[in-house]
Design an enzyme around this catalytic site. Structure first.
Site, PDB file in Angstrom:
ATOM      1  N   ASP A 216       0.903  -1.254  -0.183  1.00  0.00           N
ATOM      2  CA  ASP A 216      -0.283   0.375   0.037  1.00  0.00           C
ATOM      3  C   ASP A 216       0.545   1.327  -0.008  1.00  0.00           C
ATOM      4  O   ASP A 216       1.608   1.424   0.961  1.00  0.00           O
ATOM      5  CB  ASP A 216      -0.688  -0.211   1.136  1.00  0.00           C
ATOM      6  CG  ASP A 216      -2.084   1.196   1.243  1.00  0.00           C
ATOM      7  OD1 ASP A 216      -2.514   0.865   0.743  1.00  0.00           O
ATOM      8  OD2 ASP A 216      -1.967   2.073   1.160  1.00  0.00           O
ATOM      9  N   GLU A 308      -3.069  -2.141  -5.408  1.00  0.00           N
ATOM     10  CA  GLU A 308      -3.842  -1.904  -5.742  1.00  0.00           C
ATOM     11  C   GLU A 308      -4.481  -0.820  -7.031  1.00  0.00           C
ATOM     12  O   GLU A 308      -2.992  -0.298  -8.100  1.00  0.00           O
ATOM     13  CB  GLU A 308      -4.755  -0.670  -4.681  1.00  0.00           C
ATOM     14  CG  GLU A 308      -5.092  -0.925  -3.795  1.00  0.00           C
ATOM     15  CD  GLU A 308      -5.288   0.258  -2.570  1.00  0.00           C
ATOM     16  OE1 GLU A 308      -6.533  -0.061  -2.793  1.00  0.00           O
ATOM     17  OE2 GLU A 308      -4.400   1.201  -2.355  1.00  0.00           O
ATOM     18  N   ASP A 390      -3.107   1.944   6.805  1.00  0.00           N
ATOM     19  CA  ASP A 390      -1.819   1.446   5.503  1.00  0.00           C
ATOM     20  C   ASP A 390      -1.744  -0.200   5.405  1.00  0.00           C
ATOM     21  O   ASP A 390      -1.964  -0.834   4.581  1.00  0.00           O
ATOM     22  CB  ASP A 390      -0.785   2.304   5.444  1.00  0.00           C
ATOM     23  CG  ASP A 390      -1.374   3.845   5.017  1.00  0.00           C
ATOM     24  OD1 ASP A 390      -2.342   4.072   4.245  1.00  0.00           O
ATOM     25  OD2 ASP A 390      -0.641   4.628   5.020  1.00  0.00           O
TER      26      ASP A 390
END
Ligand code: ZN
Length: 460
Positions: A216, A308, A390
């Site tokens: 992340d 992501e 996170d």
């Protein structure tokens, strides 16, 4: 494994060499602008003739948009439109014509839907002020000198490198690399040479062939890994970012140029402008260095990396500096991981854009409907989990990979999907544990052998 990659080195040009590069870049621009004007004129002429009812076979012949066709047209006209042409390498004109041929192809492909992603506009004229000076050499004597501190290019001669080219030189000497072309370009006030090189890379496997990691990208940290590791920002980045803000503020208070009133910039403005450019370059360099170190380590260690799918283009519109830099870093992280997992023998998984990695509880799977960006800690109402925001997201990403491995791989991300997916946020729904991955997302294509990039889609 044979790959094409770039080796880029900063240059220390003498004033004479700098003039020569500028002149060649100018020649490239001249050829580009001439050919573009010609293409536009022919298109306009044909349209006008058609409106008069001239039959198709009697229309002005089309000017081909391929590099070969443009080069032929340029060579036929250069004696008249650019009598100075013998002073410059033909590679300079080739640089400009090649850029135009690509621009025209991209525009045409974008119009017909052959090219995915954002709409590409019709090529525009290049101005001396706005365009970035560059010239590319594809033939002739292109080499790195044995002292590894100089590069030799046609016409420009022996250019001093700011840093040693030993990594490239070693590969060339070992016969595992071949230079295809070299581009001299000015980036943020500094000249660089980029060699495009065909490299034979040794096959590798990640150090931990069964391990998965979720990544992340953060604001405070460079990245947070699902293993709990915080990857800090590169040293001095914060100081450099602070200086950037200070200089930008200082610049805004000084007398800048104004084209309407023909106001000349003050010397103080020019000086600050130069300092600001250098500060920008420093921030970018620090970040790039940190990202490269991180992605190299990840690709060498983990067999599966999950990131992501963020809408980078959309987020870059955000003007908050910290956020902006973090987002810019994200696109770069994904780009580097894509090719480095390819080199390292691992695979990169990209979570579906609508997968609520931040809002989902990594402990029990409950999804929150709302989570403000300011909430740095995730607190689950259902199971009482308290975790860094996170880290929670990174763990969810890693868990996603485990589920796909058992349920089979998801569809490969088509770039077209990025464009078609609506930007308005979809409402997060409760994630059902154990659901298989649903295939089928706008613009995705079925998996193809050997592809490393996958989109993971959650059943909503
Ligand atoms: Zn929970």
């Amino acid at each position: 494994m044979r790959t094409v990659q770039a080796y880029r080195f900063a240059l220390d040009l003498t004033p004479g060499q700098e003039r020569a590069v500028f002149a060649h870049a100018g020649a490239a621009r001249a050829a580009y602008n001439w050919a573009l004007a010609r293409v536009k004129a022919v298109m306009g002429q044909r349209a006008a003739e058609r409106s008069y009812g001239v039959p198709d076979q009697q229309l002005t012949p089309v000017l081909g948009w391929s590099l070969a066709a443009l080069r032929k047209a340029w060579n036929a006209a250069k004696a008249e439109v650019a009598p100075w042409w013998p002073q410059y390498s033909k590679e300079a004109f080739n640089t400009g014509l090649d850029a135009l041929a690509r621009g025209l192809t991209n525009w045409a492909d974008s119009r017909t839907g052959k090219r995915a992603g954002r709409r590409v506009g019709f090529p525009r004229f290049k101005s001396r002020r706005r365009s970035r000076p560059a010239v590319r050499f594809t033939t002739g004597a292109i080499r790195v000198e044995p002292d590894r501190m100089h590069a030799v290019l046609p016409r420009l001669g022996r250019l001093k490198l700011h840093e040693s080219a030993r990594k490239l030189a070693r590969r060339i000497e070992a016969g595992t690399a071949r230079i295809l072309s070299a581009t001299v370009r000015r980036d943020r006030g500094r000249w660089h040479v980029a060699f495009t090189v065909e490299v034979d890379r040794a096959e590798r496997t990640p150090a931990r062939p069964d391990a998965t990691v979720g990544v992340d990208v953060g604001i405070k940290n460079l990245a947070v890994l699902s293993t709990g590791e915080l990857v800090p920002n590169p040293r001095h980045l914060n100081a450099a970012s602070r200086r950037l803000r200070t200089l930008a503020r200082r610049l805004s208070r000084r007398q800048g140029p104004d084209r309407r009133t023909r106001q000349q910039p003050s010397r103080r403005w020019q000086r600050t402008q130069k300092q600001l450019g250098r500060a920008h370059a420093r921030v970018a360099n620090l970040r790039r260095d940190g990202l490269h170190k991180l992605t190299t380590r990840l690709a060498a260690t983990y067999a599966t990396i999950v990131v992501e799918d963020l809408n980078v283009a959309g987020m870059l519109a955000n003007r908050r500096l910290a956020r902006h830099i973090a987002d810019a870093g994200f696109g770069e992280l994904r780009r580097q991981l894509t090719y480095k997992t390819g080199w390292g023998g691992g695979r990169l998984l990209v979570a579906d854009r609508w997968y609520p990695s931040s809002k989902t509880c990594s402990g029990c799977g409950t999804v929150k409907t709302k989570l403000a960006l300011s909430e740095r800690t995730y607190r689950c109402q259902a199971c009482g989990l308290v975790l860094d925001r996170d880290l929670n997201a990174a763990r969810n990403l890693a868990a996603l990979a485990a589920e796909t491995t058992t349920a089979g791989s998801g569809p490969v991300a088509g770039r077209g999907a990025d464009q078609k997916t609506p930007l308005a946020g979809r409402v997060a729904v409760k994630r059902l544990p154990g659901t298989t991955c649903s295939v089928g997302k706008t613009g995705t294509v079925p998996p193809q052998g050997g592809t490393t990039s996958h989109t993971l889609t959650k059943a909503h």
